[in-house]
Design an enzyme around this catalytic site. Structure first.
Site, PDB file in Angstrom:
ATOM      1  N   LYS A 104     -17.857  -1.690   5.330  1.00 47.95           N
ATOM      2  CA  LYS A 104     -18.281  -2.689   4.342  1.00 47.95           C
ATOM      3  C   LYS A 104     -19.801  -2.734   4.190  1.00 47.95           C
ATOM      4  O   LYS A 104     -20.320  -2.963   3.089  1.00 47.95           O
ATOM      5  CB  LYS A 104     -17.738  -4.067   4.750  1.00 47.95           C
ATOM      6  CG  LYS A 104     -17.674  -5.048   3.616  1.00 47.95           C
ATOM      7  CD  LYS A 104     -16.895  -6.293   3.990  1.00 47.95           C
ATOM      8  CE  LYS A 104     -16.799  -7.252   2.819  1.00 47.95           C
ATOM      9  NZ  LYS A 104     -16.021  -8.454   3.165  1.00 47.95           N
ATOM     10  N   PHE A 149     -11.798  -7.852  13.418  1.00 47.17           N
ATOM     11  CA  PHE A 149     -10.670  -8.237  12.566  1.00 47.17           C
ATOM     12  C   PHE A 149     -10.332  -7.108  11.592  1.00 47.17           C
ATOM     13  O   PHE A 149     -11.210  -6.595  10.894  1.00 47.17           O
ATOM     14  CB  PHE A 149     -11.014  -9.519  11.796  1.00 47.17           C
ATOM     15  CG  PHE A 149      -9.906  -9.959  10.872  1.00 47.17           C
ATOM     16  CD1 PHE A 149      -8.662 -10.324  11.377  1.00 47.17           C
ATOM     17  CD2 PHE A 149     -10.102  -9.969   9.496  1.00 47.17           C
ATOM     18  CE1 PHE A 149      -7.634 -10.702  10.524  1.00 47.17           C
ATOM     19  CE2 PHE A 149      -9.082 -10.354   8.641  1.00 47.17           C
ATOM     20  CZ  PHE A 149      -7.842 -10.721   9.157  1.00 47.17           C
ATOM     21  N   GLN A 150      -9.086  -6.721  11.589  1.00 51.24           N
ATOM     22  CA  GLN A 150      -8.578  -5.644  10.728  1.00 51.24           C
ATOM     23  C   GLN A 150      -9.289  -4.314  10.952  1.00 51.24           C
ATOM     24  O   GLN A 150      -9.499  -3.547  10.020  1.00 51.24           O
ATOM     25  CB  GLN A 150      -8.612  -6.053   9.252  1.00 51.24           C
ATOM     26  CG  GLN A 150      -7.662  -7.211   8.979  1.00 51.24           C
ATOM     27  CD  GLN A 150      -7.415  -7.479   7.519  1.00 51.24           C
ATOM     28  OE1 GLN A 150      -8.299  -7.309   6.692  1.00 51.24           O
ATOM     29  NE2 GLN A 150      -6.206  -7.920   7.190  1.00 51.24           N
ATOM     30  N   MET A 174      23.356  10.114   3.661  1.00 50.75           N
ATOM     31  CA  MET A 174      23.106  11.423   4.272  1.00 50.75           C
ATOM     32  C   MET A 174      23.325  11.361   5.784  1.00 50.75           C
ATOM     33  O   MET A 174      23.850  12.310   6.381  1.00 50.75           O
ATOM     34  CB  MET A 174      21.686  11.884   3.955  1.00 50.75           C
ATOM     35  CG  MET A 174      21.393  13.305   4.382  1.00 50.75           C
ATOM     36  SD  MET A 174      22.548  14.479   3.630  1.00 50.75           S
ATOM     37  CE  MET A 174      21.572  15.068   2.254  1.00 50.75           C
ATOM     38  N   GLU A 220       0.829  -1.218   0.000  1.00 49.17           N
ATOM     39  CA  GLU A 220       0.000   0.000   0.000  1.00 49.17           C
ATOM     40  C   GLU A 220       0.858   1.261   0.000  1.00 49.17           C
ATOM     41  O   GLU A 220       0.446   2.305  -0.514  1.00 49.17           O
ATOM     42  CB  GLU A 220      -0.958   0.006   1.194  1.00 49.17           C
ATOM     43  CG  GLU A 220      -2.082  -1.016   1.104  1.00 49.17           C
ATOM     44  CD  GLU A 220      -1.689  -2.401   1.612  1.00 49.17           C
ATOM     45  OE1 GLU A 220      -0.503  -2.601   1.981  1.00 49.17           O
ATOM     46  OE2 GLU A 220      -2.564  -3.294   1.629  1.00 49.17           O
TER      47      GLU A 220
HETATM   48  C1  LIG Z   1      11.496   6.316   6.001  1.00 49.08           C
HETATM   49  C2  LIG Z   1      12.711   7.052   6.441  1.00 49.08           C
HETATM   50  N1  LIG Z   1      13.509   6.513   7.394  1.00 49.08           N
HETATM   51  C3  LIG Z   1      14.631   7.163   7.800  1.00 49.08           C
HETATM   52  C4  LIG Z   1      14.957   8.373   7.277  1.00 49.08           C
HETATM   53  C5  LIG Z   1      16.197   9.124   7.750  1.00 49.08           C
HETATM   54  N2  LIG Z   1      17.132   9.339   6.648  1.00 49.08           N
HETATM   55  C6  LIG Z   1      17.199  10.481   5.958  1.00 49.08           C
HETATM   56  S1  LIG Z   1      18.263  10.438   4.689  1.00 49.08           S
HETATM   57  C7  LIG Z   1      18.713   8.875   5.073  1.00 49.08           C
HETATM   58  C8  LIG Z   1      19.735   8.171   4.250  1.00 49.08           C
HETATM   59  C9  LIG Z   1      19.170   7.654   2.984  1.00 49.08           C
HETATM   60  O1  LIG Z   1      20.039   6.678   2.464  1.00 49.08           O
HETATM   61  P1  LIG Z   1      20.019   6.251   0.957  1.00 49.08           P
HETATM   62  O2  LIG Z   1      18.633   6.046   0.499  1.00 49.08           O
HETATM   63  O3  LIG Z   1      20.967   5.138   0.767  1.00 49.08           O
HETATM   64  O4  LIG Z   1      20.526   7.554   0.232  1.00 49.08           O
HETATM   65  P2  LIG Z   1      21.936   8.304   0.278  1.00 49.08           P
HETATM   66  O5  LIG Z   1      21.842   9.328   1.355  1.00 49.08           O
HETATM   67  O6  LIG Z   1      22.992   7.286   0.569  1.00 49.08           O
HETATM   68  O7  LIG Z   1      22.068   8.886  -1.076  1.00 49.08           O
HETATM   69  C10 LIG Z   1      18.020   8.409   6.184  1.00 49.08           C
HETATM   70  C11 LIG Z   1      18.199   7.087   6.826  1.00 49.08           C
HETATM   71  C12 LIG Z   1      14.076   8.904   6.302  1.00 49.08           C
HETATM   72  N3  LIG Z   1      14.286  10.087   5.732  1.00 49.08           N
HETATM   73  N4  LIG Z   1      12.993   8.216   5.895  1.00 49.08           N
END
Ligand SMILES: Cc1ncc(C[n+]2csc(CCOP(=O)(O)OP(=O)(O)O)c2C)c(N)n1
Length: 592
Positions: free
Chosen positions: A189, A139-140, A499, A77
């Site tokens: 439903k 349920f659900q 990042m 989803e």
């Molecule tokens: C769902 C979610 N979980 C955690 C984060 C925290 N977060 C922000 S940027 C990042 C790194 C993303 O890694 P990647 O997709 O490998 O991209 P890169 O920065 O290496 O290009 C994280 C963990 C987020 N933004 N979204």
């Protein structure tokens, strides 16, 4: 309702849909579910993205008869809601996602919150347990209305089969009009299964909903005077310029009055990067010249922006010398983050016209434009690419940009790769930058690329993803393969959540806790397992050939691009910092 590989290919006339458009389906209304389907048809819905399940089954069953609408079954989803969100961004009309009650509905939550932050037009239809079970922990059962209330523009618990069609129409219209955003209709439903012959009318908002059009004429006149007298004016174009279809008006206005334009991340594409007045992008990873222009301007005309913290940095240091004219359709945004000296509540297109009518003279600001050009020369967007170092992600983005048409749609996940895509792509058209801005949702890219391609089959679609983000929704590749969508996912693979690793190196003394991935799958092989074309890219010399191979392939391709794991995103303003003091490299960052 068509199902497998039902999405028409590019340039292929959508014969069924055209026929259906010519002859509206007047399927007889027998149940609440029929009314839901008829209401979607009235709204002109062509695609729905969803996953089946018990409580939503009556609605799916009613859609079976509706040839004019195509349901795209997603793997999860979250994939459905991001695909619908991207569809909404690209077309400008609400994307539709569907899920069953309980886990189906809660799996939509991240994407609904995402759409809410970015004011994306979206409608979610969720199944619910029958009314007499509500509150019994059936349920659900989940309180979907309660869960989604803070993250929707509006949500409705459908109570009657006679009214459920109108509920759906209202939700669709509210998602679409005024400040766009996500709406949800929770469909018990029994309501969808019970008999009714109530024929829904055209989608319409309640009489009490009257989004503003023109802004207060007195304030508009004052704002125009301030703008005419400005020495150092800047326009900051936000996502509202694109959502409000005001990009032509913006371009004309900027040119008529010679005012430089900077864009926010959601506003990217509102003003072409190659225009001499463009200072491109601002904020934490914006261009040095864009940020310097805002920091030094004396009048800031912000249009359709909510001045979020990734844009402003520290509020005290944001446009410190400027009179702020703030144009926004939502009065709640006025002076929320940045004090508005001249609040202009109205529709972006109309308020730009209003200002244009009021403005007699262009501001005398040639010296200021020269200053902005000088900053462009001083702080160009560039990166180093020594021959003995691994592949640079910026180079991959630049090369892809070079060979693709101007209207190519770019999706992105969240992280460094998103910032490199934003910084190094040359943006020329609105509705081509499809990413998660406010919520920063990893996993957005793959389903968004699918939604974007279905929305615009004649435009090229490429997604830049990170290895971490890709692992969150990679299963949606199965949908891209089934629908035979020509799109490319470029995984800028640094074997880390880069990042986070960058912040750990910069602000946590290099303690890389839980940010490096000691093992990840080979993404080209994973793509092949899904039935997509898998390509591996390691050398700068191969970039052009691999990109070409991906673009020529009939179906989805995944490029596993093994990039320099130590590459960081610059310029960078530390969180809450002064945008005029941006770091261009590690050493600068330490000195700030
Ligand atoms: C769902 C979610 N979980 C955690 C984060 C925290 N977060 C922000 S940027 C990042 C790194 C993303 O890694 P990647 O997709 O490998 O991209 P890169 O920065 O290496 O290009 C994280 C963990 C987020 N933004 N979204």
């Amino acid at each position: 309702m068509s199902e497998r590989a039902s999405v028409p290919k590019e340039d292929e006339p959508d014969a069924e849909a055209d026929e259906a458009e010519a002859e509206p389906d007047d399927a007889e209304i027998q149940t609440g579910a029929d009314a839901v389907a008829a209401s979607l048809e009235n709204a002109g819905v062509k695609y729905l993205f969803g996953v089946q399940g018990g409580a939503i089954m009556p609605v799916y069953d009613a859609l079976y008869e509706h040839e004019e609408m195509t349901h795209v079954t997603m793997a999860h989803e979250q994939g459905a809601v991001h695909a619908a969100d991207a569809y909404g961004i690209v077309t400008g009309n609400p994307g539709v996602c569907m899920a069953t009650s309980g886990p189906g509905a809660t799996n939509l939550v991240t994407g609904i919150a995402d759409a809410n932050m970015d004011s994306d037009p979206l409608i979610a239809l969720t199944g619910q347990v029958p009314t007499n079970f509500v509150g019994n922990d059936a349920f659900q059962e989940t309180d979907t209305i309660g869960v989604t209330q803070p993250i929707t523009k509006h949500n409705i618990f459908a109570q009657s089969p006679d009214e459920v069609g109108a509920d759906v129409g209202e939700a669709w219209a509210l998602a679409n009009e005024g400040r766009q955003g996500p709406t949800l209709v929770d469909l018990p439903k029994d309501v969808t299964q019970t008999e009714t012959d109530s024929q829904p009318t055209e989608p319409t908002t309640p009489d009490t909903y009257n989004p503003p059009e023109e802004a207060d004429p007195v304030i508009a006149e004052e704002a125009a005077k301030v703008l005419a007298d400005a020495d150092r004016p800047v326009i900051l174009a936000g996502g509202g310029v694109i959502k409000g279809e005001a990009t032509d008006e913006l371009r004309q206005f900027a040119h008529d009055y010679g005012i430089p334009v900077v864009q926010t991340m959601p506003g990217t594409g509102a003003f072409p990067d190659d225009d001499p007045l463009s200072l491109e992008i601002a904020g934490m990873h914006g261009t040095g010249y864009g940020n310097l222009a805002i920091s030094n301007c004396d009048v800031l005309l912000g249009i359709g922006t909510r001045f979020d913290d990734r844009l402003t940095g520290g509020i005290d240091t944001f446009a410190p010398d400027a009179d702020v004219i703030h144009v926004d359709i939502d009065p709640a945004e006025i002076s929320k983050n940045v004090h508005a000296d001249y609040p202009l509540v109205g529709d972006a297109k109309q308020v730009i016209r209003q200002l244009d009518d009021e403005l007699e003279d262009a501001p005398d600001c040639q010296a200021w434009r020269d200053q902005c050009d000088q900053w462009k020369d001083e702080y160009p967007m560039d990166y180093e690419m020594p021959e003995d170092e691994p592949l640079k992600p910026q180079y991959v983005v630049e090369k892809y940009d070079e060979v693709t048409p101007d209207d190519t749609i770019v999706a992105a996940g969240v992280g460094q790769h998103q910032m490199w895509a934003w910084q190094y792509w040359t943006w020329k058209h609105p509705r081509t930058w499809v990413t998660s801005h406010g919520l920063g949702t990893m996993g957005y890219a793959v389903p968004a690329a699918i939604g974007a391609k279905i929305a615009a089959p004649d435009q090229e679609v490429v997604a830049f993803d990170g290895d971490g983000s890709f692992l969150m929704t990679a299963q949606e590749l199965s949908v891209a393969v089934r629908e035979n969508l020509n799109l490319t996912i470029v995984v800028l693979n640094n074997e880390a959540v880069g990042m986070v690793r960058q912040w750990q190196d910069g602000f946590y003394e290099g303690r890389r806790m839980a940010s490096e991935y000691p093992w990840i799958p080979q993404f080209d092989k994973l793509a092949e397992a899904f039935g997509a074309q898998g390509l591996r890219l390691e050398e700068a010399d191969n970039v052009e050939d691999v990109i070409q191979e991906a673009r020529e392939y009939d179906g989805p391709s995944v490029i596993d691009a093994i990039i320099d794991p130590s590459e960081n995103v610059y310029p960078m303003v530390p969180s809450g910092g002064d945008n005029a003091r941006f770091a261009l490299n590690e050493q600068h960052l330490e000195d700030l």
